[in-house]
Design a protein around this motif. Sequence first.
Motif, PDB file in Angstrom:
ATOM      1  N   VAL A 152      92.780 -29.820  55.556  1.00 15.23           N
ATOM      2  CA  VAL A 152      93.824 -30.832  55.725  1.00 15.23           C
ATOM      3  C   VAL A 152      93.252 -32.230  55.552  1.00 15.23           C
ATOM      4  O   VAL A 152      93.845 -33.088  54.883  1.00 15.23           O
ATOM      5  N   GLU A 153      92.082 -32.491  56.147  1.00 15.78           N
ATOM      6  CA  GLU A 153      91.465 -33.807  56.031  1.00 15.78           C
ATOM      7  C   GLU A 153      91.097 -34.113  54.589  1.00 15.78           C
ATOM      8  O   GLU A 153      91.245 -35.256  54.129  1.00 15.78           O
ATOM      9  N   ASP A 154      90.626 -33.116  53.864  1.00 16.21           N
ATOM     10  CA  ASP A 154      90.271 -33.322  52.466  1.00 16.21           C
ATOM     11  C   ASP A 154      91.501 -33.656  51.635  1.00 16.21           C
ATOM     12  O   ASP A 154      91.469 -34.541  50.775  1.00 16.21           O
ATOM     13  N   VAL A 221      80.588 -26.758  57.180  1.00 16.52           N
ATOM     14  CA  VAL A 221      79.581 -26.724  56.113  1.00 16.52           C
ATOM     15  C   VAL A 221      80.092 -25.922  54.915  1.00 16.52           C
ATOM     16  O   VAL A 221      79.938 -26.338  53.756  1.00 16.52           O
ATOM     17  N   SER A 222      80.705 -24.767  55.168  1.00 19.03           N
ATOM     18  CA  SER A 222      81.186 -23.943  54.054  1.00 19.03           C
ATOM     19  C   SER A 222      82.289 -24.655  53.281  1.00 19.03           C
ATOM     20  O   SER A 222      82.351 -24.557  52.040  1.00 19.03           O
ATOM     21  N   HIS A 223      83.166 -25.376  53.967  1.00 20.32           N
ATOM     22  CA  HIS A 223      84.223 -26.095  53.246  1.00 20.32           C
ATOM     23  C   HIS A 223      83.660 -27.274  52.463  1.00 20.32           C
ATOM     24  O   HIS A 223      83.939 -27.429  51.265  1.00 20.32           O
ATOM     25  N   ALA A 228      85.299 -27.258  48.897  1.00 22.79           N
ATOM     26  CA  ALA A 228      86.011 -28.520  48.642  1.00 22.79           C
ATOM     27  C   ALA A 228      85.933 -28.874  47.158  1.00 22.79           C
ATOM     28  O   ALA A 228      84.977 -28.500  46.465  1.00 22.79           O
ATOM     29  N   PRO A 229      86.949 -29.591  46.618  1.00 24.47           N
ATOM     30  CA  PRO A 229      86.897 -29.985  45.205  1.00 24.47           C
ATOM     31  C   PRO A 229      85.663 -30.816  44.861  1.00 24.47           C
ATOM     32  O   PRO A 229      85.178 -30.771  43.732  1.00 24.47           O
TER      33      PRO A 229
END
Length: 277
Positions: A152-154, A221-223, A228-229
């Motif tokens: 969501v933050e990304d 860390v995984s995201h 993440a893009p």
Amino acid sequence: MTLQEELRSRQFWRAIAAEVLGTLVFVSAVLGSSMPGPEGNDGGPLYPALAAGMVAVGLGHCFGEISGAQVNPAVTLAFLATRRLEALRALVYVAAQCLGATLGTGILYLALPQKSTAESFANKVPMEVNAGQALGMEMLATFQLVFTIFSVEDQRRREGAEPGNLAIGFSLSAGIFTAGRLSGGSMNPARTLGPAIITGVWEYHWVYWIGPVLGAILAGVSHEFFFAPSASRQKLVACLTCKDIEMVETASVSRSSLSTVTQTAMRAKQAHKSEHT
């Protein structure tokens, strides 16, 4: 921003107050919904799950622009581990969250007509479950919650207008439904610490710190570095070597945008060539 500038900043203290008040409201809502009924009937994880999800949505709207409405030390430490939050602010956030949780539990305890019902506040490992299994459930439930928060933050950083509070609320409720009967579904060390201080129940307390914190850090860390893009090997190396992640992230996004523009231009050129032929 230097340490002195941070401590003198009005925004800094507003954020601290928001974390104290937000955690107070969150913990009191979850604990109040978990109390047994007048005949001693236990509603199971249903009421706490619904209460936690709904209050998370409300707090996101109230304090999201001030402190991020983290109200969870595991979430804060995950942001620290991925360098989305400075060390000073992260440590003060954790202290504020623990204070808010203790105050929320204390206020609810003073309002109880029968103090014995306060035993339902504390997270306990059930008799049929061992500490290792409860630890695993806390890690799993917290992982899916924090992964949702990072996603969501990304999306907020990229699109700006996407609130995402409902997604976080649903994820929190899902975590309590999943782990509620096996570990209590805490996913929040402050939510466990407050009742432990007020009631004096510290049995297997370490489970509710190690499990959520490990699950949250693994999710963050995984995201950030794999899903993440803007994820890249350079970004992971920059984090491990304490370099500027934002510069690496901006360069990654720029390359991605350039690649998209190039591909679009090539498709348009091919389409024009086909029409001409």
